[in-house]
Write an enzyme that holds these catalytic residues in place. Structure first.
Site, PDB file in Angstrom:
ATOM      1  N   THR A   1      12.749  -7.705  -1.303  1.00  0.00           N
ATOM      2  CA  THR A   1      12.116  -6.490  -0.671  1.00  0.00           C
ATOM      3  C   THR A   1      11.957  -6.890   0.772  1.00  0.00           C
ATOM      4  OG1 THR A   1       9.910  -7.569  -1.112  1.00  0.00           O
ATOM      5  CG2 THR A   1      10.576  -5.962  -2.724  1.00  0.00           C
TER       6      THR A   1
ATOM      7  N   LYS B   1      -7.022   6.849   8.184  1.00  0.00           N
ATOM      8  CA  LYS B   1      -8.459   7.244   7.713  1.00  0.00           C
ATOM      9  C   LYS B   1      -9.298   7.829   8.606  1.00  0.00           C
ATOM     10  CE  LYS B   1      -7.594   4.594   3.785  1.00  0.00           C
ATOM     11  NZ  LYS B   1      -7.234   3.401   3.162  1.00  0.00           N
TER      12      LYS B   1
ATOM     13  N   TRP C   1      -8.150  11.730   4.902  1.00  0.00           N
ATOM     14  CA  TRP C   1      -7.048  10.876   5.115  1.00  0.00           C
ATOM     15  C   TRP C   1      -6.061  11.954   5.808  1.00  0.00           C
ATOM     16  CZ3 TRP C   1      -5.485   7.930   0.099  1.00  0.00           C
ATOM     17  CH2 TRP C   1      -6.266   6.945  -0.326  1.00  0.00           C
TER      18      TRP C   1
END
Ligand code: AMP
Length: 543
Positions: A187, A440, A445
């Site tokens: 990854t 935030k 959000w």
């Protein structure tokens, strides 16, 4: 129990056998490092991948051993896909865009025995080879005559010289358990060390079946497929396998990923279907637009890897007649999770309402279960409004990382994707953010993707990244970092005004910062970590 179906194991070698037997003359075209366009077909790929298998046998490389590639998309890479996995070794695709130190770390972690590389990457090989003691054999993907002979290289053989002497008349692919490892991919690892997803023969074949489905990528024997997405990034989204299962013609762009080269290849090879991340298509459209060019064969393109801006989906459809299939997935999911295609009942909707669905990351395909969960752990409803952490499970979703580094990432058997999403009653997910990118602000959000999409719809904006910066009262506030289009004028206030009426006032970014370029990671995604680092001393304007 008696009377069941045959229990043949699902092996990658059966894909290449099938493609060779039933679609042998279907072409495999590659733009090469050498600069020319190479023409092959599935039949030749099958023969030469068996030669790879025999060449590995001749070096007595045991099953399960990792054979790494550092290579562009091309026919030799495809032969390694089948030759390595088909003969029970594990194909490890390395990302050449990583820093050499990261490549060294990954090779040492994977303990690769063989490394096959395109000659473009000679500087990397020179920089790393003395630090990779596990690699016993170095193979340059070229003709014998083109073999680089520099003194600061390890002893290297040419791919053509290596595979040529092997006779494959008597060669039959070995059979073994379908749960054997076939390939691996690390990854991108934005935090900590990279981690590897290890794919199996079974997971790869099931995924290949899935991507060929009509409501997924609909890859068929009538297609000419251009995977711009690299073969070193989650197996080019499974297309080297999905094209074999369908007998499709496959067209590889090699290192030539600029707009002009991709456009010319699409036209020359009658490409009907292409796949890549948004940044690649941005380069393509930027090349075509001023020249007034159109496509003569391209019908659809899968865009994923990061959110596809609505402006791009619209432009492909309205200006070029190409359908965009927005897709979502990740390395840990082989990679496909969802893909945005309409259902029968959606055909009656207005164009605008259809577009709203196409903009979402898509709906689940058989084989991937999805759920969203609140911070409290409560399961959230699929009403298209509630958003929470997205979890997945299924036969091509990771169970644990290679070498079981750290505790299992699964929670009650589900893999936490790290993405935040809504799921609507029709099963379409919409990714609102990576959980670490969500802004935030005052307990609410704000989706950085939404802020970016609006900026990208402005005609003077070429690229936009939204990040949160700390704020004494609201905790965090969004700012948007913008690369302007050449020859376009744009002032901060114009862009801020452009947001009005499109999102709530408190979601509008507090500032716009113009830059020449936004840093991109090894797979073409915007590197927000780097942006945050660059802007660590930035102070919000006092309003
Ligand atoms: P990788 O494993 O490098 O392919 O990265 C996977 C991550 O890319 C996902 O977890 C998402 O955060 C992001 N991603 C992939 N496709 C999309 C998409 N269509 N929209 C938004 N984010 C995406």
């Amino acid at each position: 129990m008696l009377g069941l179906m045959q229990g043949d194991h699902l092996l990658i070698s059966s894909l290449i056998d099938f493609a060779a037997n039933h679609h042998g003359d279907s072409e495999v075209i590659s733009k090469r490092v050498e600069g020319d366009v190479h023409r092959s077909n599935w039949s030749e790929v099958a023969i030469r991948s068996k030669k790879v298998a025999k060449a590995l046998d001749s070096w007595a490389i045991p099953g399960g051993e990792r054979v790494a590639t550092l290579a562009w998309n091309g026919y030799r890479h495809l032969e390694l896909y089948y030759g390595v996995s088909g003969s029970e070794r594990v194909l490890h695709t390395l990302n050449p865009r990583l820093h050499p130190d990261q490549i060294v770390w990954i090779i040492n972690h994977a303990q690769d025995t063989v490394l096959c590389f395109d000659t473009t990457f000679l500087p990397i090989i020179k920089a790393i080879h003395s630090r990779c003691p596990s690699v016993k054999y170095w193979v340059a993907l070229c003709d014998e005559s083109a073999l680089p002979k520099d003194a600061d290289l390890p002893i290297t053989v040419s791919y053509e010289g290596w595979i040529k002497p092997h006779n494959i008349d008597d060669y039959i692919w070995p059979t073994f358990d379908e749960n054997t490892a076939s390939s691996m991919c690390y990854t991108s690892g934005t935090t900590g060390n990279p981690k590897a997803a290890l794919y199996s023969h079974r997971s790869t074949i099931l995924h290949a079946y899935a991507i060929a489905l009509p409501d997924v990528m609909c890859v068929s024997a009538r297609d000419s497929v251009l995977p711009v997405v690299p073969m070193f990034h989650v197996n080019a989204w499974g297309l080297p396998y999905g094209c074999a299962i369908s007998g499709a013609k496959i067209v590889f762009p090699g290192p030539a990923l600029d707009g002009k080269s991709v456009y010319e290849l699409i036209e020359q090879e009658g490409v009907t279907f292409a796949a890549g991340v948004p940044t690649v298509w941005q380069m393509l459209l930027n090349y075509m637009r001023p020249l007034g060019l159109k496509f003569s064969s391209l019908q659809r393109t899968v865009i994923g890897g990061s959110a596809c801006p609505p402006a791009m989906i619209n432009s492909f459809r309205d200006d070029y007649g190409v359908e965009v299939l927005h897709a979502w997935g990740m390395t840990e999911m082989s990679p496909l999770g969802t893909l945005s295609t309409l259902k029968n009942k959606h055909l009656k909707l207005s164009k605008e309402d259809q577009l709203k669905l196409r903009l979402k990351q898509g709906r689940a395909i058989f084989g991937v279960e999805l759920k969203i969960v609140a911070e409290s752990g409560e399961l959230l409803p699929h009403n298209g409004v509630a958003f929470g952490d997205l979890y997945v499970k299924g036969p091509w979703v990771i169970e644990n990382y290679y070498k079981n580094d750290g505790p299992s990432p699964l929670v009650d058997g589900w893999f936490p994707t790290g993405d935040v999403a809504t799921i609507d009653p029709d099963g379409f997910i919409q990714i609102t953010d990576r959980s670490k990118d969500v802004i935030k602000s005052g307990g609410e959000w704000i989706s950085s993707i939404e802020i970016e999409n609006i900026a990208m719809a402005h005609p003077a904006v070429m690229m936009a990244a939204c990040i949160g910066v700390s704020h004494p009262k609201w905790d965090e506030r969004p700012i948007v970092v913008v690369v302007k289009r050449a020859d376009h004028k744009l002032e901060k206030q114009d862009l801020l005004a452009f947001y009005e009426g499109k999102i709530a006032k408190w979601q509008i970014p507090d500032d716009v910062i113009f830059v020449d370029a936004i840093p991109l990671g090894g797979t073409g995604k915007m590197l927000k970590t780097k942006l945050r680092e660059h802007l660590k001393d930035y102070n919000l304007p006092v309003i």
